[in-house]
Design a protein around this motif. Structure first.
Motif, PDB file in Angstrom:
ATOM      1  N   ALA A 156       0.823  -1.213   0.000  1.00  0.00           N
ATOM      2  CA  ALA A 156       0.000   0.000   0.000  1.00  0.00           C
ATOM      3  C   ALA A 156       0.857   1.262   0.000  1.00  0.00           C
ATOM      4  CB  ALA A 156      -0.918   0.006   1.222  1.00  0.00           C
ATOM      5  N   GLY A 157       2.193   1.128  -0.072  1.00  0.00           N
ATOM      6  CA  GLY A 157       3.084   2.281   0.024  1.00  0.00           C
ATOM      7  C   GLY A 157       3.896   2.529  -1.219  1.00  0.00           C
ATOM      8  N   ALA A 158       4.843   3.424  -1.083  1.00  0.00           N
ATOM      9  CA  ALA A 158       5.767   3.775  -2.158  1.00  0.00           C
ATOM     10  C   ALA A 158       7.063   4.259  -1.527  1.00  0.00           C
ATOM     11  CB  ALA A 158       5.183   4.873  -3.047  1.00  0.00           C
ATOM     12  N   ILE A 159       8.130   4.198  -2.300  1.00  0.00           N
ATOM     13  CA  ILE A 159       9.410   4.766  -1.907  1.00  0.00           C
ATOM     14  C   ILE A 159       9.772   5.807  -2.949  1.00  0.00           C
ATOM     15  CG2 ILE A 159      11.890   4.342  -1.669  1.00  0.00           C
ATOM     16  CD1 ILE A 159      11.238   1.565  -0.613  1.00  0.00           C
ATOM     17  N   VAL A 160      10.083   7.011  -2.487  1.00  0.00           N
ATOM     18  CA  VAL A 160      10.573   8.072  -3.365  1.00  0.00           C
ATOM     19  C   VAL A 160      12.035   8.265  -3.006  1.00  0.00           C
ATOM     20  CG1 VAL A 160      10.333  10.471  -4.082  1.00  0.00           C
ATOM     21  CG2 VAL A 160       8.297   9.157  -3.447  1.00  0.00           C
ATOM     22  N   SER A 161      12.922   8.114  -3.991  1.00  0.00           N
ATOM     23  CA  SER A 161      14.350   8.182  -3.716  1.00  0.00           C
ATOM     24  C   SER A 161      15.050   9.177  -4.631  1.00  0.00           C
ATOM     25  CB  SER A 161      14.990   6.797  -3.868  1.00  0.00           C
ATOM     26  OG  SER A 161      14.827   6.336  -5.193  1.00  0.00           O
ATOM     27  N   LEU A 162      16.209   9.607  -4.174  1.00  0.00           N
ATOM     28  CA  LEU A 162      17.062  10.508  -4.937  1.00  0.00           C
ATOM     29  C   LEU A 162      18.429   9.857  -5.056  1.00  0.00           C
ATOM     30  CD1 LEU A 162      17.888  13.256  -6.189  1.00  0.00           C
ATOM     31  CD2 LEU A 162      18.300  14.062  -3.848  1.00  0.00           C
ATOM     32  N   LYS A 222      18.678  12.134  -9.693  1.00  0.00           N
ATOM     33  CA  LYS A 222      17.380  11.764 -10.253  1.00  0.00           C
ATOM     34  C   LYS A 222      16.445  11.302  -9.149  1.00  0.00           C
ATOM     35  CE  LYS A 222      19.360  10.439 -14.641  1.00  0.00           C
ATOM     36  NZ  LYS A 222      19.657   9.389 -15.580  1.00  0.00           N
ATOM     37  N   ILE A 223      15.213  11.758  -9.234  1.00  0.00           N
ATOM     38  CA  ILE A 223      14.182  11.362  -8.281  1.00  0.00           C
ATOM     39  C   ILE A 223      13.305  10.310  -8.946  1.00  0.00           C
ATOM     40  CG2 ILE A 223      12.169  12.136  -6.958  1.00  0.00           C
ATOM     41  CD1 ILE A 223      13.508  14.922  -6.909  1.00  0.00           C
ATOM     42  N   LYS A 224      13.067   9.224  -8.219  1.00  0.00           N
ATOM     43  CA  LYS A 224      12.176   8.202  -8.769  1.00  0.00           C
ATOM     44  C   LYS A 224      11.279   7.683  -7.658  1.00  0.00           C
ATOM     45  CE  LYS A 224      15.262   4.242  -8.329  1.00  0.00           C
ATOM     46  NZ  LYS A 224      15.875   3.104  -9.006  1.00  0.00           N
ATOM     47  N   ALA A 225      10.114   7.225  -8.055  1.00  0.00           N
ATOM     48  CA  ALA A 225       9.148   6.646  -7.125  1.00  0.00           C
ATOM     49  C   ALA A 225       8.920   5.194  -7.507  1.00  0.00           C
ATOM     50  CB  ALA A 225       7.835   7.410  -7.177  1.00  0.00           C
ATOM     51  N   ILE A 226       8.887   4.345  -6.492  1.00  0.00           N
ATOM     52  CA  ILE A 226       8.645   2.920  -6.696  1.00  0.00           C
ATOM     53  C   ILE A 226       7.469   2.522  -5.820  1.00  0.00           C
ATOM     54  CG2 ILE A 226       9.588   0.591  -6.437  1.00  0.00           C
ATOM     55  CD1 ILE A 226      12.393   1.874  -6.659  1.00  0.00           C
ATOM     56  N   ASP A 227       6.466   1.928  -6.431  1.00  0.00           N
ATOM     57  CA  ASP A 227       5.320   1.439  -5.668  1.00  0.00           C
ATOM     58  C   ASP A 227       5.684   0.154  -4.947  1.00  0.00           C
ATOM     59  OD1 ASP A 227       3.669   3.487  -6.545  1.00  0.00           O
ATOM     60  OD2 ASP A 227       2.942   2.361  -8.275  1.00  0.00           O
TER      61      ASP A 227
END
Length: 119
Positions: free
Chosen positions: A50-56, A60-65
């Motif tokens: 039910a979450g996500a990770i937003v990383s740098l 570059k910024i990316k989001a992973i469900d």
């Protein structure tokens, strides 16, 4: 002194559904903490699906469900407490783990206790 307490477990290691008795004991633990003023806030967290990770990384910024297959341990719940000492925070963590021993045989995990920076 305020501390963040994070209950962690291996989400990939199925431990079954938490028994109703655990929820009842946790509700009493929370109620006691709110009445005596040590518990500021607490909640359980939904599974990582039910979450996500937003990383740098590398600019570059990316989001992973979720779910987060690469994560070994995930936070399953948290509490913010206000106590007089680190020792008191550790004792509350021990009591929390004892609730799991008493009401969820076979459960494995730990509580990480970190003091909040107060400026």
């Amino acid at each position: 002194m305020r501390f963040m307490c994070m209950v962690k477990m291996d989400e990939a290691n199925p431990q079954g559904e938490a028994p109703p008795e655990l929820y009842q004991a946790m509700a009493e633990y929370d109620r006691e903490g709110r009445l005596n003023g040590t518990l500021i806030d607490s909640q359980g967290l939904l599974p990582s699906a039910a979450g996500a990770i937003v990383s740098l990384a590398d600019g570059k910024i990316k989001a992973i469900d979720g779910p987060f297959a690469e994560a070994k341990e995930l936070v399953g719940g948290y509490a913010v407490i206000d106590v007089h000492s680190r020792g008191e925070a550790v004792e509350l963590g021990r009591r929390l783990m004892q609730i799991h021993v008493d009401h969820w045989p076979g459960w494995e995990g730990h509580v990480e206790i970190r003091q909040l920076a107060e400026f």
